[in-house]
Design a protein around this motif. Structure first.
Motif, PDB file in Angstrom:
ATOM      1  N   THR A 299       1.011  -1.071   0.144  1.00  0.00           N
ATOM      2  CA  THR A 299       0.211   0.095   0.022  1.00  0.00           C
ATOM      3  C   THR A 299       1.050   1.158   0.251  1.00  0.00           C
ATOM      4  O   THR A 299       1.898   1.057   0.937  1.00  0.00           O
ATOM      5  N   VAL A 300       0.445   1.963  -0.322  1.00  0.00           N
ATOM      6  CA  VAL A 300       1.974   3.732  -0.960  1.00  0.00           C
ATOM      7  C   VAL A 300       0.469   5.180  -1.106  1.00  0.00           C
ATOM      8  O   VAL A 300      -0.336   4.911   0.057  1.00  0.00           O
ATOM      9  N   ASP A 301       1.835   5.755  -0.113  1.00  0.00           N
ATOM     10  CA  ASP A 301       1.395   6.421   0.281  1.00  0.00           C
ATOM     11  C   ASP A 301       1.241   7.440  -1.027  1.00  0.00           C
ATOM     12  O   ASP A 301       1.683   8.342  -1.773  1.00  0.00           O
ATOM     13  N   THR A 302      -0.449   7.436  -1.572  1.00  0.00           N
ATOM     14  CA  THR A 302      -0.499   8.080  -2.998  1.00  0.00           C
ATOM     15  C   THR A 302      -0.519   9.680  -3.272  1.00  0.00           C
ATOM     16  O   THR A 302       0.058  10.216  -3.893  1.00  0.00           O
ATOM     17  N   ALA A 303      -0.811   9.928  -2.988  1.00  0.00           N
ATOM     18  CA  ALA A 303      -0.247  11.821  -2.266  1.00  0.00           C
ATOM     19  C   ALA A 303       1.053  11.755  -2.612  1.00  0.00           C
ATOM     20  O   ALA A 303       1.269  12.905  -2.896  1.00  0.00           O
ATOM     21  N   ALA A 304       2.020  11.023  -2.006  1.00  0.00           N
ATOM     22  CA  ALA A 304       3.490  11.629  -2.241  1.00  0.00           C
ATOM     23  C   ALA A 304       3.492  11.361  -3.880  1.00  0.00           C
ATOM     24  O   ALA A 304       4.064  12.557  -4.293  1.00  0.00           O
ATOM     25  N   PHE A 305       2.997  10.636  -4.886  1.00  0.00           N
ATOM     26  CA  PHE A 305       2.533  10.171  -5.861  1.00  0.00           C
ATOM     27  C   PHE A 305       2.083  11.460  -6.284  1.00  0.00           C
ATOM     28  O   PHE A 305       3.188  11.737  -7.525  1.00  0.00           O
ATOM     29  N   ARG A 306       0.839  12.204  -5.997  1.00  0.00           N
ATOM     30  CA  ARG A 306       0.138  12.643  -7.210  1.00  0.00           C
ATOM     31  C   ARG A 306       1.660  14.110  -7.185  1.00  0.00           C
ATOM     32  O   ARG A 306       1.427  15.247  -7.675  1.00  0.00           O
ATOM     33  N   THR A 307       2.184  14.437  -5.657  1.00  0.00           N
ATOM     34  CA  THR A 307       2.927  15.834  -5.363  1.00  0.00           C
ATOM     35  C   THR A 307       3.889  16.171  -6.430  1.00  0.00           C
ATOM     36  O   THR A 307       4.095  16.600  -6.798  1.00  0.00           O
ATOM     37  N   LYS A 308       4.223  14.366  -6.923  1.00  0.00           N
ATOM     38  CA  LYS A 308       5.933  13.964  -7.621  1.00  0.00           C
ATOM     39  C   LYS A 308       5.448  14.659  -8.550  1.00  0.00           C
ATOM     40  O   LYS A 308       6.009  15.293  -9.623  1.00  0.00           O
ATOM     41  N   LEU A 309       4.025  14.688  -9.600  1.00  0.00           N
ATOM     42  CA  LEU A 309       3.540  15.468 -10.392  1.00  0.00           C
ATOM     43  C   LEU A 309       3.871  16.220 -10.609  1.00  0.00           C
ATOM     44  O   LEU A 309       3.971  16.937 -11.925  1.00  0.00           O
TER      45      LEU A 309
END
Ligand code: X2X
Length: 338
Positions: A299-309
Protein backbone atom coordinates in the motif's frame (compact mmCIF):
# COMPACT_ATOMS: atom_id res chain seq x y z
CA UNK A 1 -39.26 -2.40 -45.70
CA UNK A 2 -38.54 -0.68 -42.43
CA UNK A 3 -40.02 -1.63 -39.11
CA UNK A 4 -42.35 1.11 -37.98
CA UNK A 5 -40.82 2.87 -34.97
CA UNK A 6 -44.11 3.31 -33.16
CA UNK A 7 -44.71 -0.42 -33.49
CA UNK A 8 -41.26 -1.05 -32.07
CA UNK A 9 -41.71 1.30 -29.14
CA UNK A 10 -45.17 0.04 -28.32
CA UNK A 11 -44.29 -3.62 -28.59
CA UNK A 12 -43.37 -6.24 -26.06
CA UNK A 13 -40.07 -8.04 -26.62
CA UNK A 14 -41.68 -10.94 -28.45
CA UNK A 15 -43.77 -8.65 -30.61
CA UNK A 16 -40.58 -6.80 -31.49
CA UNK A 17 -39.10 -10.07 -32.69
CA UNK A 18 -42.17 -10.66 -34.85
CA UNK A 19 -41.92 -7.09 -36.12
CA UNK A 20 -38.38 -7.74 -37.22
CA UNK A 21 -39.25 -10.89 -39.14
CA UNK A 22 -42.08 -9.12 -40.93
CA UNK A 23 -41.11 -6.65 -43.56
CA UNK A 24 -37.47 -7.59 -43.84
CA UNK A 25 -36.79 -9.87 -46.74
CA UNK A 26 -33.84 -12.11 -46.20
CA UNK A 27 -33.09 -15.78 -46.57
CA UNK A 28 -33.91 -17.89 -43.52
CA UNK A 29 -31.01 -18.01 -41.05
CA UNK A 30 -29.01 -15.30 -42.81
CA UNK A 31 -28.44 -12.11 -40.89
CA UNK A 32 -29.28 -8.89 -42.66
CA UNK A 33 -26.47 -7.10 -40.84
CA UNK A 34 -23.30 -9.03 -39.93
CA UNK A 35 -20.68 -7.19 -37.93
CA UNK A 36 -17.49 -7.78 -35.99
CA UNK A 37 -16.82 -6.33 -32.53
CA UNK A 38 -13.33 -6.66 -31.05
CA UNK A 39 -11.42 -5.97 -27.85
CA UNK A 40 -8.02 -6.46 -26.22
CA UNK A 41 -9.26 -8.24 -23.10
CA UNK A 42 -9.32 -11.89 -22.08
CA UNK A 43 -12.33 -14.15 -22.65
CA UNK A 44 -13.01 -14.25 -18.89
CA UNK A 45 -12.90 -10.44 -18.43
CA UNK A 46 -16.32 -8.84 -17.78
CA UNK A 47 -15.81 -6.67 -20.89
CA UNK A 48 -15.86 -9.74 -23.11
CA UNK A 49 -18.57 -11.57 -21.17
CA UNK A 50 -20.98 -8.61 -21.32
CA UNK A 51 -20.19 -7.81 -24.97
CA UNK A 52 -21.11 -11.39 -25.83
CA UNK A 53 -24.36 -11.04 -23.86
CA UNK A 54 -25.23 -7.78 -25.61
CA UNK A 55 -24.60 -9.33 -29.01
CA UNK A 56 -26.83 -12.30 -28.14
CA UNK A 57 -29.61 -9.99 -26.91
CA UNK A 58 -29.38 -7.90 -30.08
CA UNK A 59 -29.56 -11.01 -32.26
CA UNK A 60 -32.60 -12.21 -30.33
CA UNK A 61 -34.45 -8.92 -30.35
CA UNK A 62 -33.93 -8.50 -34.07
CA UNK A 63 -34.95 -12.09 -34.75
CA UNK A 64 -31.57 -12.88 -36.25
CA UNK A 65 -31.30 -9.79 -38.44
CA UNK A 66 -28.36 -8.19 -36.57
CA UNK A 67 -25.53 -10.62 -35.92
CA UNK A 68 -22.50 -9.18 -34.09
CA UNK A 69 -19.59 -11.58 -33.70
CA UNK A 70 -17.26 -10.90 -30.77
CA UNK A 71 -13.48 -11.15 -31.19
CA UNK A 72 -11.81 -10.72 -27.78
CA UNK A 73 -8.22 -10.96 -26.59
CA UNK A 74 -6.50 -9.24 -29.52
CA UNK A 75 -7.60 -11.98 -31.90
CA UNK A 76 -7.81 -9.34 -34.63
CA UNK A 77 -4.50 -7.69 -33.69
CA UNK A 78 -3.17 -5.09 -31.29
CA UNK A 79 -5.12 -2.00 -30.25
CA UNK A 80 -3.18 -0.03 -32.85
CA UNK A 81 -4.11 -2.57 -35.54
CA UNK A 82 -7.75 -2.73 -34.49
CA UNK A 83 -8.05 1.07 -34.45
CA UNK A 84 -6.90 1.23 -38.07
CA UNK A 85 -9.24 -1.63 -39.03
CA UNK A 86 -12.08 0.28 -37.37
CA UNK A 87 -11.22 3.45 -39.26
CA UNK A 88 -11.05 1.66 -42.61
CA UNK A 89 -14.32 -0.16 -42.01
CA UNK A 90 -12.75 -3.64 -41.92
CA UNK A 91 -13.93 -3.80 -38.30
CA UNK A 92 -17.28 -2.29 -37.28
CA UNK A 93 -17.07 -2.12 -33.46
CA UNK A 94 -14.12 -1.89 -31.09
CA UNK A 95 -13.54 -0.95 -27.45
CA UNK A 96 -10.58 1.34 -26.73
CA UNK A 97 -9.09 3.30 -23.86
CA UNK A 98 -9.71 7.05 -24.21
CA UNK A 99 -5.98 7.52 -23.74
CA UNK A 100 -4.97 5.32 -26.66
CA UNK A 101 -7.64 7.01 -28.75
CA UNK A 102 -5.73 10.25 -28.24
CA UNK A 103 -3.48 9.30 -31.15
CA UNK A 104 -6.58 10.13 -33.26
CA UNK A 105 -8.58 12.39 -30.94
CA UNK A 106 -6.13 14.53 -28.95
CA UNK A 107 -8.77 15.71 -26.47
CA UNK A 108 -10.02 12.19 -25.65
CA UNK A 109 -7.84 11.44 -22.61
CA UNK A 110 -9.22 14.19 -20.36
CA UNK A 111 -10.58 11.43 -18.09
CA UNK A 112 -7.14 9.87 -17.60
CA UNK A 113 -5.10 12.48 -15.74
CA UNK A 114 -3.15 11.17 -12.78
CA UNK A 115 -5.03 11.22 -9.47
CA UNK A 116 -7.90 13.30 -10.84
CA UNK A 117 -10.73 11.11 -9.49
CA UNK A 118 -11.67 10.75 -5.84
CA UNK A 119 -13.91 7.77 -6.60
CA UNK A 120 -16.65 6.21 -8.70
CA UNK A 121 -19.25 8.58 -7.29
CA UNK A 122 -17.46 11.13 -9.48
CA UNK A 123 -16.38 8.95 -12.42
CA UNK A 124 -19.74 7.65 -13.61
CA UNK A 125 -21.81 10.85 -13.39
CA UNK A 126 -19.06 12.75 -15.21
CA UNK A 127 -18.49 10.14 -17.91
CA UNK A 128 -22.25 9.68 -18.41
CA UNK A 129 -22.65 13.47 -18.26
CA UNK A 130 -20.93 16.61 -19.48
CA UNK A 131 -17.32 15.40 -19.58
CA UNK A 132 -18.24 12.23 -21.48
CA UNK A 133 -20.43 14.19 -23.91
CA UNK A 134 -17.56 16.61 -24.55
CA UNK A 135 -15.27 13.70 -25.49
CA UNK A 136 -17.92 11.90 -27.54
CA UNK A 137 -18.49 15.03 -29.63
CA UNK A 138 -14.77 15.13 -30.46
CA UNK A 139 -14.78 11.43 -31.31
CA UNK A 140 -17.70 12.02 -33.70
CA UNK A 141 -15.63 14.65 -35.54
CA UNK A 142 -12.92 12.05 -36.13
CA UNK A 143 -15.27 9.82 -38.13
CA UNK A 144 -16.04 7.36 -35.33
CA UNK A 145 -19.16 6.94 -33.24
CA UNK A 146 -18.78 6.49 -29.46
CA UNK A 147 -21.61 4.80 -27.59
CA UNK A 148 -23.13 6.73 -24.73
CA UNK A 149 -22.00 4.47 -21.89
CA UNK A 150 -18.29 4.00 -21.42
CA UNK A 151 -17.24 0.52 -20.23
CA UNK A 152 -15.09 -0.07 -17.17
CA UNK A 153 -11.43 -0.97 -17.00
CA UNK A 154 -10.68 0.44 -13.55
CA UNK A 155 -8.23 2.30 -11.36
CA UNK A 156 -4.73 1.34 -12.39
CA UNK A 157 -2.19 -0.28 -10.07
CA UNK A 158 1.50 -0.92 -10.61
CA UNK A 159 3.16 -4.34 -10.80
CA UNK A 160 6.80 -5.34 -11.00
CA UNK A 161 9.02 -8.39 -11.25
CA UNK A 162 12.10 -6.73 -9.78
CA UNK A 163 11.17 -4.62 -6.76
CA UNK A 164 8.15 -3.27 -4.94
CA UNK A 165 7.21 0.32 -5.80
CA UNK A 166 6.51 1.99 -2.47
CA UNK A 167 7.66 5.61 -2.79
CA UNK A 168 7.81 7.84 -5.88
CA UNK A 169 11.61 7.41 -5.82
CA UNK A 170 11.19 3.70 -6.52
CA UNK A 171 10.01 4.68 -10.01
CA UNK A 172 13.45 6.15 -10.86
CA UNK A 173 14.72 4.37 -13.96
CA UNK A 174 11.97 1.73 -13.65
CA UNK A 175 11.43 0.05 -17.01
CA UNK A 176 7.66 0.18 -17.15
CA UNK A 177 5.45 -0.83 -20.03
CA UNK A 178 2.75 1.73 -20.76
CA UNK A 179 0.02 1.61 -23.43
CA UNK A 180 0.75 3.60 -26.60
CA UNK A 181 -0.37 7.10 -25.62
CA UNK A 182 1.47 10.39 -24.98
CA UNK A 183 -0.35 10.94 -21.68
CA UNK A 184 0.95 7.66 -20.25
CA UNK A 185 4.51 8.31 -21.42
CA UNK A 186 4.47 11.85 -20.07
CA UNK A 187 3.10 10.71 -16.71
CA UNK A 188 5.75 8.06 -16.14
CA UNK A 189 8.49 10.38 -17.34
CA UNK A 190 7.25 12.80 -14.68
CA UNK A 191 7.79 9.96 -12.17
CA UNK A 192 11.38 9.67 -13.54
CA UNK A 193 10.60 6.15 -14.77
CA UNK A 194 11.68 4.75 -18.15
CA UNK A 195 8.32 4.13 -19.86
CA UNK A 196 8.09 2.05 -23.03
CA UNK A 197 4.98 2.04 -25.24
CA UNK A 198 3.82 -1.50 -25.89
CA UNK A 199 0.37 -2.69 -26.98
CA UNK A 200 -1.47 -4.93 -24.52
CA UNK A 201 -1.19 -7.85 -26.96
CA UNK A 202 2.57 -7.90 -26.26
CA UNK A 203 2.54 -7.20 -22.53
CA UNK A 204 2.68 -10.73 -21.15
CA UNK A 205 5.70 -11.65 -23.25
CA UNK A 206 7.43 -8.30 -22.63
CA UNK A 207 7.16 -8.98 -18.90
CA UNK A 208 8.09 -12.62 -19.21
CA UNK A 209 11.26 -11.84 -21.17
CA UNK A 210 11.98 -8.90 -18.82
CA UNK A 211 12.06 -6.37 -21.65
CA UNK A 212 9.93 -4.46 -19.16
CA UNK A 213 10.24 -4.80 -15.38
CA UNK A 214 6.73 -3.73 -14.69
CA UNK A 215 3.42 -2.48 -15.97
CA UNK A 216 0.26 -0.90 -14.60
CA UNK A 217 -3.33 -2.06 -14.99
CA UNK A 218 -6.52 -2.50 -12.95
CA UNK A 219 -6.63 -5.57 -10.67
CA UNK A 220 -9.28 -7.45 -12.67
CA UNK A 221 -7.18 -7.24 -15.82
CA UNK A 222 -3.99 -8.22 -13.95
CA UNK A 223 -5.90 -11.28 -12.78
CA UNK A 224 -7.75 -12.29 -15.96
CA UNK A 225 -4.67 -11.74 -18.16
CA UNK A 226 -2.64 -13.83 -15.69
CA UNK A 227 0.02 -11.15 -15.29
CA UNK A 228 0.62 -12.53 -11.77
CA UNK A 229 2.51 -15.38 -13.50
CA UNK A 230 5.20 -12.94 -14.63
CA UNK A 231 4.95 -10.22 -11.95
CA UNK A 232 5.72 -10.55 -8.23
CA UNK A 233 4.98 -7.17 -6.64
CA UNK A 234 1.72 -5.27 -6.68
CA UNK A 235 1.66 -1.63 -5.54
CA UNK A 236 -1.67 0.03 -5.02
CA UNK A 237 -0.70 3.28 -6.67
CA UNK A 238 -4.27 3.87 -7.86
CA UNK A 239 -2.78 6.50 -10.13
CA UNK A 240 -5.30 6.70 -12.94
CA UNK A 241 -8.82 5.70 -13.88
CA UNK A 242 -9.34 4.11 -17.29
CA UNK A 243 -12.35 2.92 -19.27
CA UNK A 244 -13.16 1.61 -22.72
CA UNK A 245 -15.21 3.60 -25.21
CA UNK A 246 -17.24 1.30 -27.41
CA UNK A 247 -16.58 2.77 -30.85
CA UNK A 248 -18.16 2.15 -34.22
CA UNK A 249 -16.95 3.00 -37.68
CA UNK A 250 -18.84 6.25 -38.30
CA UNK A 251 -19.80 5.60 -41.90
CA UNK A 252 -21.15 2.14 -41.14
CA UNK A 253 -22.96 3.37 -38.05
CA UNK A 254 -24.55 6.38 -39.71
CA UNK A 255 -25.70 4.22 -42.60
CA UNK A 256 -27.72 1.90 -40.36
CA UNK A 257 -31.50 2.14 -40.11
CA UNK A 258 -32.59 3.89 -36.93
CA UNK A 259 -34.23 0.78 -35.50
CA UNK A 260 -31.04 -1.22 -35.97
CA UNK A 261 -29.05 1.52 -34.23
CA UNK A 262 -31.58 1.58 -31.41
CA UNK A 263 -31.46 -2.19 -30.85
CA UNK A 264 -27.65 -2.19 -30.72
CA UNK A 265 -27.52 0.88 -28.48
CA UNK A 266 -30.08 -0.46 -26.05
CA UNK A 267 -28.33 -3.76 -25.45
CA UNK A 268 -24.73 -2.55 -25.50
CA UNK A 269 -25.35 0.47 -23.26
CA UNK A 270 -27.26 -1.70 -20.77
CA UNK A 271 -24.43 -4.25 -20.85
CA UNK A 272 -21.87 -1.52 -20.13
CA UNK A 273 -23.71 -0.54 -16.96
CA UNK A 274 -23.86 -4.18 -15.83
CA UNK A 275 -20.17 -4.61 -16.69
CA UNK A 276 -19.28 -1.69 -14.38
CA UNK A 277 -21.08 -3.55 -11.59
CA UNK A 278 -19.26 -6.80 -12.42
CA UNK A 279 -15.91 -5.08 -11.95
CA UNK A 280 -17.06 -3.41 -8.73
CA UNK A 281 -18.05 -6.83 -7.37
CA UNK A 282 -14.83 -8.48 -8.54
CA UNK A 283 -12.79 -5.69 -6.91
CA UNK A 284 -14.02 -6.88 -3.52
CA UNK A 285 -12.19 -10.22 -3.85
CA UNK A 286 -9.56 -9.89 -6.57
CA UNK A 287 -6.76 -8.56 -4.35
CA UNK A 288 -6.96 -11.64 -2.14
CA UNK A 289 -7.02 -13.85 -5.24
CA UNK A 290 -3.80 -12.20 -6.47
CA UNK A 291 -2.15 -12.69 -3.06
CA UNK A 292 -3.17 -16.35 -3.14
CA UNK A 293 -1.51 -16.59 -6.55
CA UNK A 294 1.76 -15.36 -5.04
CA UNK A 295 1.73 -11.57 -5.43
CA UNK A 296 3.12 -9.39 -2.68
CA UNK A 297 1.02 -6.27 -2.12
CA UNK A 298 2.25 -2.84 -1.04
CA UNK A 299 0.00 0.00 0.00
CA UNK A 300 1.49 3.37 -0.91
CA UNK A 301 1.03 6.99 0.10
CA UNK A 302 -0.67 8.12 -3.10
CA UNK A 303 -0.42 11.81 -2.08
CA UNK A 304 3.37 11.60 -2.42
CA UNK A 305 3.00 10.34 -6.00
CA UNK A 306 0.61 13.13 -6.83
CA UNK A 307 2.99 15.70 -5.37
CA UNK A 308 5.73 14.30 -7.59
CA UNK A 309 3.57 14.79 -10.70
CA UNK A 310 2.74 18.30 -9.61
CA UNK A 311 6.37 19.30 -8.99
CA UNK A 312 7.46 17.77 -12.32
CA UNK A 313 5.01 20.11 -14.11
CA UNK A 314 2.75 17.29 -15.32
CA UNK A 315 -0.56 19.06 -14.69
CA UNK A 316 0.72 22.30 -16.16
CA UNK A 317 1.82 20.49 -19.32
CA UNK A 318 -1.57 18.84 -19.81
CA UNK A 319 -3.52 21.95 -18.95
CA UNK A 320 -1.69 23.56 -21.85
CA UNK A 321 -2.38 20.62 -24.17
CA UNK A 322 -6.09 20.24 -23.32
CA UNK A 323 -6.79 23.98 -23.28
CA UNK A 324 -8.71 26.10 -20.80
CA UNK A 325 -12.21 25.04 -21.87
CA UNK A 326 -11.52 21.33 -21.37
CA UNK A 327 -9.61 22.10 -18.17
CA UNK A 328 -12.65 23.91 -16.79
CA UNK A 329 -14.77 20.83 -17.49
CA UNK A 330 -12.23 18.63 -15.71
CA UNK A 331 -12.03 20.89 -12.67
CA UNK A 332 -15.82 21.03 -12.53
CA UNK A 333 -15.68 17.37 -11.48
CA UNK A 334 -12.39 17.29 -9.62
CA UNK A 335 -12.16 20.70 -8.01
CA UNK A 336 -9.01 22.80 -8.57
CA UNK A 337 -6.11 20.58 -9.78
CA UNK A 338 -3.17 22.84 -10.32
O1 X2X B 1 -3.31 -1.78 -22.58
C1 X2X B 1 -3.70 -1.82 -21.41
O2 X2X B 1 -2.94 -1.83 -20.46
C2 X2X B 1 -5.18 -1.85 -21.13
C3 X2X B 1 -5.68 -3.25 -21.39
O3 X2X B 1 -5.42 -1.51 -19.81
C4 X2X B 1 -5.85 -0.86 -22.01
O4 X2X B 1 -6.69 -1.18 -22.79
C5 X2X B 1 -5.43 0.54 -21.87
Amino acid sequence: MRLDRRTLLASTASAVAVGWSIGRSRPAHAAEFSFKAANNSPESHPLTIRMREAAAATLKETNGAVDIQIFPNNQLGSDTDMLSQLRSGALEFFTLSPLILSTLVPGAPVSGLGFMWSGYDKVWPAMDGELGAHVRAQIAKSGLYAFEKIWENGFRQTTSSTRPIVTPDDFKGFKIRVPPSPLWTSMFKAFDAAPMSINFSEVYSALQTKIAEGQENPLVLIDTAKLYEVQKYLSKTNHMWDGFWLLANGKTWNGLPKDVQAAIQTHFNAAAVLQREDIAKANATVEKALIDKGMQVSTVDTAAFRTKLQSAGFYKEWRGKFGEDAWKLIEKVTGPIA
